[in-house]
Design an enzyme around this catalytic site. Structure first.
Site, mmCIF file in Angstrom:
data_model
loop_
_atom_site.group_PDB
_atom_site.id
_atom_site.type_symbol
_atom_site.label_atom_id
_atom_site.label_comp_id
_atom_site.label_asym_id
_atom_site.label_seq_id
_atom_site.Cartn_x
_atom_site.Cartn_y
_atom_site.Cartn_z
ATOM 1 N N SER A 184 -2.779 -28.018 17.968
ATOM 2 C CA SER A 184 -1.468 -28.193 18.284
ATOM 3 C C SER A 184 -0.912 -29.610 18.638
ATOM 4 C CB SER A 184 -1.082 -27.285 19.389
ATOM 5 O OG SER A 184 -1.616 -27.498 20.561
ATOM 6 N N HIS A 215 -1.492 -26.549 11.460
ATOM 7 C CA HIS A 215 -1.263 -25.794 12.762
ATOM 8 C C HIS A 215 -0.110 -24.600 12.403
ATOM 9 C CE1 HIS A 215 1.392 -26.502 16.487
ATOM 10 N NE2 HIS A 215 0.508 -25.444 16.720
ATOM 11 N N GLU A 254 2.515 -26.290 10.217
ATOM 12 C CA GLU A 254 2.627 -27.793 9.884
ATOM 13 C C GLU A 254 1.400 -28.101 9.474
ATOM 14 O OE1 GLU A 254 4.688 -29.746 13.619
ATOM 15 O OE2 GLU A 254 3.338 -28.491 14.336
ATOM 16 N N ASN A 311 5.468 -29.634 18.472
ATOM 17 C CA ASN A 311 5.387 -29.918 19.969
ATOM 18 C C ASN A 311 6.255 -31.043 20.368
ATOM 19 O OD1 ASN A 311 4.004 -27.503 20.787
ATOM 20 N ND2 ASN A 311 2.163 -28.085 19.917
#
Length: 284
Positions: free
Chosen positions: A119, A140, A152, A190
């Site tokens: 992540s 991800h 992702e 993130n």
């Protein structure tokens, strides 16, 4: 490139979820873990989730059984010799991941692609541990994997276009929505989410409002399905802190400085739902 057989490394919550969606989509799946107990727990969890999906009418009995039949537990990385793709979903630790990728690089067939579900850790650095950096990519998934649609797809510095297209097509086959992201700290999800959570923690730290009221503001004012502090508890406050540290170190900008209150909660063992206490209490 045709991907028919996959190894998922790590039978925890993310790895088991990835194995489940791959098996449901018609792929042969090896679920690997070094812990026999974790492997069994992962397989049992998949079977229970498929059973619930069948009971809710989202899956036929035949489809459930077919998915289970495509799933094979694996206790050795040597089993990767028959795979077209590996998706690594081990603990978020660079030393552990690079060791896994070195081992996979030695054992996997020459054509096999190596993906990581990290992540936040740099894909380029993970790829550098192998002799096939052009075949290494980030994939991800969001948690819980069977429910969340986003993936992702992260290009490392040397990731080839062929690798990217193969993984993008696989994500579509899994009925996910792939987004292309380049290899920057925190990627896209993130990079945006964690600073928002961190700012919510600062709002509590500075006495702006209570956790409950801050979450209510974001749910009712911004139409978020879950407030940032409750979400942080579900992610794990230790994970949130770790990703903020990756952002702070990788980008060198003070706006990514983790809130002291977040550090204090983690040091106290208040990690969120998994520990029974975070910004909220989860004690029975």
């Amino acid at each position: 490139m045709q991907i028919n057989k996959i190894m998922v490394v790590g039978a925890g919550q993310m790895g088991a979820g990835i194995a489940q969606v791959c098996a449901t989509a018609g792929l042969e799946v090896l679920l690997h873990d070094v812990s026999e107990a974790s492997l069994q727990k992962g397989i049992t969890g998949i079977e229970k989730r498929l059973q619930r999906a069948m009971e809710k009418g989202k899956l036929t009995g035949e489809a459930r059984q077919a998915a289970i039949n495509r799933l094979t537990p694996s206790s050795t990385l040597k089993d990767v010799k028959t795979c077209d793709l590996v998706i690594e979903a081990a603990v978020e630790n660079m030393e552990i991941k690079t060791k896994i990728f070195r081992d996979l690089d030695e054992q996997a067939p020459e054509h096999a692609l190596l993906a990581t579900n990290t992540s936040s850790l740099p894909i380029t650095e993970i790829a550098a541990a192998t002799s096939r950096p052009e075949k290494v990519i980030g994939m991800h998934f969001m948690n819980p994997v069977p429910v969340m649609k986003l993936v992702e797809v992260i290009r490392g510095l040397q990731t080839s276009e062929e690798t990217y297209q193969a993984v993008k097509q696989l994500a579509v086959q899994l009925e996910k929505t792939p987004v292309e992201v380049n290899d920057y700290p925190g990627f896209a999800a993130n990079r945006i989410l964690m600073p928002m959570i961190n700012e919510a923690v600062y709002a509590v730290y500075e006495g702006v409002s209570s956790p409950e009221d801050i979450d209510t503001v974001m749910k009712l004012g911004m139409n978020h399905p879950m407030g940032p502090l409750q979400l942080a508890d579900f992610i794990g406050l230790d994970t949130c802190l770790y990703i903020m540290e990756v952002l702070h170190e990788g980008l060198g900008d003070s706006k990514y400085r983790p809130c002291p209150l977040l550090r204090k909660y983690v040091k106290a063992g208040w990690l969120g739902k998994k520990s029974g206490r975070g910004f909220y209490s989860y004690q029975e």
